[in-house]
Design a protein around this motif. Structure first.
Motif, PDB file in Angstrom:
ATOM      1  N   ARG A   6      51.200  30.029  10.088  1.00  0.00           N
ATOM      2  CA  ARG A   6      49.750  30.127  10.188  1.00  0.00           C
ATOM      3  C   ARG A   6      49.315  31.591  10.080  1.00  0.00           C
ATOM      4  N   ARG A   8      51.002  33.939   8.539  1.00  0.00           N
ATOM      5  CA  ARG A   8      51.218  34.373   7.164  1.00  0.00           C
ATOM      6  C   ARG A   8      50.088  33.887   6.269  1.00  0.00           C
ATOM      7  N   ARG A   9      49.577  32.657   6.524  1.00  0.00           N
ATOM      8  CA  ARG A   9      48.477  32.130   5.713  1.00  0.00           C
ATOM      9  C   ARG A   9      47.215  32.955   5.936  1.00  0.00           C
ATOM     10  N   ASN A  10      46.945  33.346   7.189  1.00  0.00           N
ATOM     11  CA  ASN A  10      45.759  34.158   7.481  1.00  0.00           C
ATOM     12  C   ASN A  10      45.847  35.522   6.795  1.00  0.00           C
ATOM     13  N   TRP A  11      47.047  36.077   6.814  1.00  0.00           N
ATOM     14  CA  TRP A  11      47.247  37.383   6.174  1.00  0.00           C
ATOM     15  C   TRP A  11      47.049  37.269   4.666  1.00  0.00           C
ATOM     16  N   THR A  12      47.572  36.186   4.091  1.00  0.00           N
ATOM     17  CA  THR A  12      47.428  35.957   2.642  1.00  0.00           C
ATOM     18  C   THR A  12      45.961  35.756   2.277  1.00  0.00           C
ATOM     19  N   ARG A  13      45.214  35.008   3.128  1.00  0.00           N
ATOM     20  CA  ARG A  13      43.800  34.763   2.874  1.00  0.00           C
ATOM     21  C   ARG A  13      43.013  36.076   2.918  1.00  0.00           C
ATOM     22  N   SER A  14      43.326  36.936   3.893  1.00  0.00           N
ATOM     23  CA  SER A  14      42.639  38.226   4.011  1.00  0.00           C
ATOM     24  C   SER A  14      42.906  39.097   2.789  1.00  0.00           C
ATOM     25  N   THR A  16      43.721  38.063  -0.173  1.00  0.00           N
ATOM     26  CA  THR A  16      43.041  37.457  -1.325  1.00  0.00           C
ATOM     27  C   THR A  16      41.564  37.852  -1.352  1.00  0.00           C
ATOM     28  N   ILE A  17      40.917  37.814  -0.184  1.00  0.00           N
ATOM     29  CA  ILE A  17      39.499  38.193  -0.093  1.00  0.00           C
ATOM     30  C   ILE A  17      39.305  39.654  -0.502  1.00  0.00           C
TER      31      ILE A  17
END
Length: 210
Positions: A6, A8-14, A16-17
């Motif tokens: 979870r 890692r997904r938040n870090w990836t989303r940030s 990407t933004i």
């Protein structure tokens, strides 16, 4: 382990933004005109205190460049009427004064800028440091006999005579008088609250820095 996924997904989303924002910024930078509205600010020395002159602002406010840089323009007409109008239009149809009003007093509409005049001619080439005489108009009798009087011709008719120039009749004011007349009159007309004192007199400190 699911907690690590979870995070890692938040870090990836940030990330990407951030990448999307960066790409949008690059696109906007390419689309927007990179030219900025720069102004030439000149620091003019003066015995009354230097003046910070913003050429960009004044060029936007003036009716035409010739309003200040009048001797940059040739006396002869350089642009033929039929370059903008049909063949039936003639300059002689209008008086010079009417033509100036039609073109918002923009001399460059008809008169070509003098060749090689990149920089404006110094005001001191016409305006002396000091003006000894208070009389600024030459007497007609200096060139004509006693039977001639100024009311025989209109001012525009004088200017149409090839040998007549402004300096032929008018003694130039001193450079300080010329600046004060042109600058102060316009300042009081356009921004009285900034350039005038409470009694209506010119506020020297609005232009002159100490």
């Amino acid at each position: 382990m699911s907690g690590n996924n979870r995070g890692r997904r938040n870090w990836t989303r940030s990330l990407t933004i951030i990448m999307i924002v960066a790409v949008i910024a690059v696109i906007i930078g390419c689309v927007v005109d990179p030219k900025t509205n720069t102004t030439d600010r000149l620091f003019l020395k003066s015995s009354a205190g230097p003046v910070l002159f913003d050429h960009g602002k004044h060029s936007q406010a003036a009716e035409s460049c010739a309003q200040c840089h009048h001797d940059l323009y040739a006396a002869a007409q350089a642009t033929a009427c039929n370059e903008c109008h049909d063949d039936e239009r003639r300059a002689s149809t209008f008086s010079h004064k009417e033509l100036k009003e039609l073109h918002s007093r923009d001399c460059s509409k008809c008169h070509q800028q003098s060749a090689g005049a990149v920089q404006p001619t110094s005001c001191r080439t016409c305006h002396p440091t000091l003006q000894q005489s208070e009389k600024n108009t030459a007497s007609c009798s200096q060139c004509h006999d006693d039977s001639y009087s100024p009311d025989m011709m209109k001012h525009d008719e004088y200017l149409e005579i090839e040998d007549h120039t402004c300096l032929g009749c008018h003694a130039p004011k001193s450079v300080s008088d010329a600046y004060h007349t042109n600058c102060s009159n316009c300042h009081l007309e356009t921004a009285r609250q900034r350039f005038a004192q409470a009694d209506g007199k010119v506020q020297c400190g609005a232009c002159h820095l100490r």
